[in-house]
Design an enzyme around this catalytic site. Structure first.
Site, mmCIF file in Angstrom:
data_model
loop_
_atom_site.group_PDB
_atom_site.id
_atom_site.type_symbol
_atom_site.label_atom_id
_atom_site.label_comp_id
_atom_site.label_asym_id
_atom_site.label_seq_id
_atom_site.Cartn_x
_atom_site.Cartn_y
_atom_site.Cartn_z
ATOM 1 N N ARG A 3 2.707 8.354 9.014
ATOM 2 C CA ARG A 3 2.442 9.773 8.716
ATOM 3 C C ARG A 3 1.370 10.370 9.620
ATOM 4 O O ARG A 3 1.485 11.508 10.061
ATOM 5 C CB ARG A 3 1.974 9.919 7.262
ATOM 6 C CG ARG A 3 3.062 10.264 6.299
ATOM 7 C CD ARG A 3 2.481 10.565 4.917
ATOM 8 N NE ARG A 3 3.334 11.470 4.168
ATOM 9 C CZ ARG A 3 4.493 11.135 3.612
ATOM 10 N NH1 ARG A 3 4.957 9.925 3.737
ATOM 11 N NH2 ARG A 3 5.208 12.027 2.945
ATOM 12 N N ASP A 48 0.793 -1.229 0.000
ATOM 13 C CA ASP A 48 0.000 0.000 0.000
ATOM 14 C C ASP A 48 0.824 1.277 0.000
ATOM 15 O O ASP A 48 0.361 2.320 0.445
ATOM 16 C CB ASP A 48 -0.899 -0.010 1.244
ATOM 17 C CG ASP A 48 -0.094 -0.227 2.516
ATOM 18 O OD1 ASP A 48 1.122 0.009 2.490
ATOM 19 O OD2 ASP A 48 -0.683 -0.641 3.533
ATOM 20 N N HIS A 53 13.644 4.899 12.504
ATOM 21 C CA HIS A 53 13.353 4.999 11.074
ATOM 22 C C HIS A 53 14.205 6.148 10.525
ATOM 23 O O HIS A 53 14.514 7.095 11.243
ATOM 24 C CB HIS A 53 11.850 5.291 10.917
ATOM 25 C CG HIS A 53 11.320 5.154 9.523
ATOM 26 N ND1 HIS A 53 11.544 6.096 8.551
ATOM 27 C CD2 HIS A 53 10.565 4.195 8.940
ATOM 28 C CE1 HIS A 53 10.947 5.716 7.423
ATOM 29 N NE2 HIS A 53 10.345 4.556 7.641
ATOM 30 N N GLU A 77 -0.631 -8.979 -1.134
ATOM 31 C CA GLU A 77 -1.199 -8.390 0.100
ATOM 32 C C GLU A 77 -2.409 -7.518 -0.264
ATOM 33 O O GLU A 77 -2.586 -6.401 0.225
ATOM 34 C CB GLU A 77 -0.170 -7.594 0.899
ATOM 35 C CG GLU A 77 -0.507 -7.477 2.377
ATOM 36 C CD GLU A 77 0.534 -6.689 3.177
ATOM 37 O OE1 GLU A 77 0.555 -5.450 3.104
ATOM 38 O OE2 GLU A 77 1.321 -7.331 3.891
ATOM 39 N N GLU A 90 -2.075 5.254 3.006
ATOM 40 C CA GLU A 90 -2.015 3.843 2.590
ATOM 41 C C GLU A 90 -3.381 3.234 2.291
ATOM 42 O O GLU A 90 -3.505 2.393 1.395
ATOM 43 C CB GLU A 90 -1.291 2.999 3.643
ATOM 44 C CG GLU A 90 0.213 3.253 3.737
ATOM 45 C CD GLU A 90 0.584 4.481 4.550
ATOM 46 O OE1 GLU A 90 -0.329 5.144 5.107
ATOM 47 O OE2 GLU A 90 1.789 4.798 4.628
ATOM 48 N N HIS A 128 6.589 5.228 12.780
ATOM 49 C CA HIS A 128 6.922 6.038 11.603
ATOM 50 C C HIS A 128 5.706 6.585 10.861
ATOM 51 O O HIS A 128 5.839 7.418 9.984
ATOM 52 C CB HIS A 128 7.754 5.212 10.619
ATOM 53 C CG HIS A 128 6.993 4.108 9.936
ATOM 54 N ND1 HIS A 128 6.192 4.328 8.849
ATOM 55 C CD2 HIS A 128 6.896 2.785 10.197
ATOM 56 C CE1 HIS A 128 5.644 3.193 8.462
ATOM 57 N NE2 HIS A 128 6.050 2.234 9.260
HETATM 58 C C1 UD1 Z 1 6.830 4.779 3.550
HETATM 59 C C2 UD1 Z 1 5.415 4.386 3.134
HETATM 60 C C3 UD1 Z 1 4.719 3.643 4.264
HETATM 61 C C4 UD1 Z 1 5.557 2.492 4.765
HETATM 62 C C5 UD1 Z 1 6.947 2.982 5.110
HETATM 63 C C6 UD1 Z 1 7.829 1.828 5.489
HETATM 64 C C7 UD1 Z 1 4.163 5.867 1.626
HETATM 65 C C8 UD1 Z 1 3.342 7.079 1.510
HETATM 66 N N1 UD1 Z 1 4.637 5.590 2.843
HETATM 67 O O1 UD1 Z 1 6.710 5.719 4.603
HETATM 68 O O2 UD1 Z 1 3.474 3.153 3.811
HETATM 69 O O3 UD1 Z 1 4.945 1.958 5.912
HETATM 70 O O4 UD1 Z 1 7.522 3.633 3.965
HETATM 71 O O5 UD1 Z 1 8.930 2.229 6.227
HETATM 72 O O6 UD1 Z 1 4.404 5.200 0.651
HETATM 73 N N2 UD1 Z 1 14.348 8.265 4.388
HETATM 74 C C9 UD1 Z 1 15.727 8.187 4.266
HETATM 75 N N3 UD1 Z 1 16.270 6.993 3.890
HETATM 76 C C10 UD1 Z 1 15.538 5.890 3.621
HETATM 77 C C11 UD1 Z 1 14.142 5.975 3.763
HETATM 78 C C12 UD1 Z 1 13.568 7.175 4.136
HETATM 79 O O7 UD1 Z 1 16.440 9.157 4.492
HETATM 80 O O8 UD1 Z 1 16.092 4.847 3.279
HETATM 81 C C13 UD1 Z 1 13.740 9.556 4.791
HETATM 82 C C14 UD1 Z 1 13.736 10.599 3.656
HETATM 83 O O9 UD1 Z 1 13.949 11.875 4.218
HETATM 84 C C15 UD1 Z 1 12.320 10.482 3.104
HETATM 85 C C16 UD1 Z 1 11.550 10.216 4.391
HETATM 86 O O10 UD1 Z 1 12.379 9.338 5.145
HETATM 87 O O11 UD1 Z 1 11.915 11.653 2.424
HETATM 88 C C17 UD1 Z 1 10.172 9.647 4.240
HETATM 89 O O12 UD1 Z 1 10.144 8.532 3.344
HETATM 90 P P1 UD1 Z 1 8.731 8.117 2.660
HETATM 91 O O13 UD1 Z 1 8.953 6.907 1.815
HETATM 92 O O14 UD1 Z 1 8.120 9.298 2.016
HETATM 93 O O15 UD1 Z 1 7.800 7.787 3.883
HETATM 94 P P2 UD1 Z 1 7.871 6.697 5.025
HETATM 95 O O16 UD1 Z 1 7.398 7.349 6.261
HETATM 96 O O17 UD1 Z 1 9.192 6.026 4.999
HETATM 97 N N1 UDP Z 2 12.390 -3.955 10.101
HETATM 98 C C1 UDP Z 2 13.759 -4.112 9.868
HETATM 99 N N2 UDP Z 2 14.630 -3.335 10.593
HETATM 100 C C2 UDP Z 2 14.207 -2.433 11.503
HETATM 101 C C3 UDP Z 2 12.809 -2.269 11.716
HETATM 102 C C4 UDP Z 2 11.937 -3.046 10.986
HETATM 103 O O1 UDP Z 2 14.170 -4.934 9.049
HETATM 104 O O2 UDP Z 2 15.053 -1.761 12.141
HETATM 105 C C5 UDP Z 2 11.441 -4.769 9.302
HETATM 106 C C6 UDP Z 2 10.383 -5.505 10.092
HETATM 107 O O3 UDP Z 2 10.849 -6.790 10.482
HETATM 108 C C7 UDP Z 2 9.231 -5.590 9.105
HETATM 109 C C8 UDP Z 2 9.388 -4.335 8.256
HETATM 110 O O4 UDP Z 2 10.724 -3.877 8.481
HETATM 111 O O5 UDP Z 2 9.341 -6.713 8.245
HETATM 112 C C9 UDP Z 2 8.387 -3.295 8.653
HETATM 113 O O6 UDP Z 2 8.715 -2.104 8.040
HETATM 114 P P1 UDP Z 2 8.052 -0.715 8.439
HETATM 115 O O7 UDP Z 2 7.614 -0.756 9.850
HETATM 116 O O8 UDP Z 2 9.026 0.337 8.035
HETATM 117 O O9 UDP Z 2 6.821 -0.622 7.444
HETATM 118 P P2 UDP Z 2 5.300 -1.124 7.507
HETATM 119 O O10 UDP Z 2 5.291 -2.597 7.727
HETATM 120 O O11 UDP Z 2 4.622 -0.351 8.587
HETATM 121 O O12 UDP Z 2 4.766 -0.737 6.172
#
Ligand code: UD1
Ligand code: UDP
Length: 381
Positions: free
Chosen positions: A211, A97, A242, A119, A133, A209
């Site tokens: 939003r 999602d 995160h 999923e 999502e 994490h």
């Molecule tokens: C995204 C997904 C969320 C998912 C989550 C998993 C959307 C809208 N959100 O949220 O559904 O649960 O990923 O973790 O698709 N960043 C880094 N390095 C990384 C990753 C992220 O620096 O490797 C920082 C960046 O500043 C980036 C911010 O995190 O702009 C947010 O990343 P984003 O993918 O927009 O949202 P998440 O909260 O990670």
């Molecule tokens: N996870 C990981 N390292 C971490 C935290 C989480 O590998 O430090 C894994 C966790 O086991 C799970 C996935 O990341 O499989 C969940 O990711 P996240 O919570 O970012 O996203 P969501 O599931 O909420 O979309």
């Protein structure tokens, strides 16, 4: 003639849950698999893919610091579209999602390429929670051709929306494929930040994490943790932060000075699995962690107001606590103080999310789709 399938991944959880499907498809000579990373996440995506020895064939590298939804959506849409135009896949597989999921699905739809949604069918029935999502998964499902639903409940949700039952396949969740193999193979180790902590010291694992939790809800979570730490002097809290600065800055500001709060960078997947196993209680707003906690029989207090994973609550180890400070404190202290309540919660878990063979089933249903489709497929679907 081999069929070309593009598997799209953008974020950490997509990589962890798509990996077993990619590996399964790659073992089958009938398929030519292209892994397309949007790079919605950078390091967190690479970290997750590399544990499974998967290298993206194409990476769009779209991530920027504090990115907006518009930024992700538009670049995923145009970037995946260019790859689809060059590669002409027979099918696109997306997971879950995220905005990557939505953007890739939309560009496949524009080209009339069948989309398999892994999923599929999860619903909170509220477009604000989780945001964005819930909208991403509703639209993705509407535009998908094959629905790989992880549970019977997810299938029912799809039927309720009028989906064609012949194209819904209940497979289990692929996260259990990844998790069960990681556990069986004894992969991973505890991070060195925990090396000074005796085995019997109770550890609370926290991840946050979402939003919709940015701002005050995240502050509430931090204040609840401070109160829990003050009430129970023997516990420690571990927070693998995160990468999102909007989240980590708030958490560090509120808990950074506490001597019993241990921070780490995002952990390698198998190390995180070890940490879940080492924890006494997990507090999380993550989707995947709820599923994993059920399998590992760890209580997980879900810091959300609604869940699209009711199975985690009804037959798993989940308790929905929201982001209200008092509720988080009360439920955590209840589990810390009552062994009876703790055992009752853990004892009822029957791992509703699958048997570790979801990716094998997905491969079989993809085979059926190409070889012996028993239903008509006329656009518009
Ligand atoms: C995204 C997904 C969320 C998912 C989550 C998993 C959307 C809208 N959100 O949220 O559904 O649960 O990923 O973790 O698709 N960043 C880094 N390095 C990384 C990753 C992220 O620096 O490797 C920082 C960046 O500043 C980036 C911010 O995190 O702009 C947010 O990343 P984003 O993918 O927009 O949202 P998440 O909260 O990670
Ligand atoms: N996870 C990981 N390292 C971490 C935290 C989480 O590998 O430090 C894994 C966790 O086991 C799970 C996935 O990341 O499989 C969940 O990711 P996240 O919570 O970012 O996203 P969501 O599931 O909420 O979309």
């Amino acid at each position: 003639m081999s069929r070309k399938i593009v598997c799209v991944v953008g974020t950490r959880p997509e990589a962890i849950k798509m990996a077993p499907v990619i590996l399964e498809l790659r073992n089958n000579k009938e398929y030519n698999i292209l892994v397309l990373a949007t790079g919605q996440h950078s390091d967190m995506l690479d970290q997750a893919l590399s544990f499974f020895d998967i290298k993206a064939d194409v990476n769009l590298h779209i991530m920027k610091d504090r990115q907006t939804l518009d930024h992700i959506t538009s670049l995923v849409l145009t970037g995946t579209g260019k790859v689809f135009d060059k590669e002409h896949p027979d099918m696109v597989l997306v997971h879950g999602d995220t905005t990557t999921t939505l953007g890739a699905t939309l560009s496949a739809f524009y080209r009339k390429i069948p989309v398999g949604h892994i999923e599929a069918g999860l619903r909170s029935w509220n477009l604000d929670q989780p945001f964005p999502e819930e909208a991403n998964r509703v639209i993705t499902d509407r535009l998908s051709t094959l629905w790989f639903a992880p549970t019977q409940g997810a299938k029912q949700n799809l039927l309720q929306e009028g989906a064609d039952e012949n194209r819904i396949f209940v497979t289990g969740n692929t996260v259990i494929d990844s998790l069960s193999r990681t556990v069986e193979q004894h992969k991973g180790s505890l991070p060195e930040e925990l090396s000074g902590l005796q085995q019997e010291v109770p550890l609370i694992l926290v991840t946050a994490h979402r939003r919709e939790s940015w701002g005050q809800p995240l502050v509430n979570i931090c204040e609840a943790l401070s109160e829990i730490l003050a009430s129970v002097p023997e516990i420690y809290v571990l927070i693998p932060l995160h990468k999102n600065p909007t989240v980590r800055d708030v958490i560090r500001k509120h808990l950074g000075q506490h001597e019993r709060v241990i921070f780490t960078e995002p952990l390698e997947y198998p190390d995180f699995v070890q940490v879940m196993n080492r924890s006494y209680i997990i507090l999380s707003d993550s989707g995947g962690v709820q599923e994993e906690a059920s399998f590992l029989r760890k209580p997980v207090l879900i810091m959300r107001n609604l869940s699209e994973r009711p199975e985690a609550i009804h037959s798993g180890t989940g308790v929905l606590v929201g982001t209200n400070k008092d509720r988080i404190v009360t439920e955590t202290l209840r589990l810390l103080s009552s062994r009876k309540d703790y055992d009752k919660l853990v004892g009822k878990s029957n791992n509703p999310f699958g048997d570790g063979k979801a990716s094998q089933r997905i491969l079989k249903y993809i085979d059926d789709f190409f070889k012996k489709r028993k239903y008509s497929l006329k656009y518009p679907l």
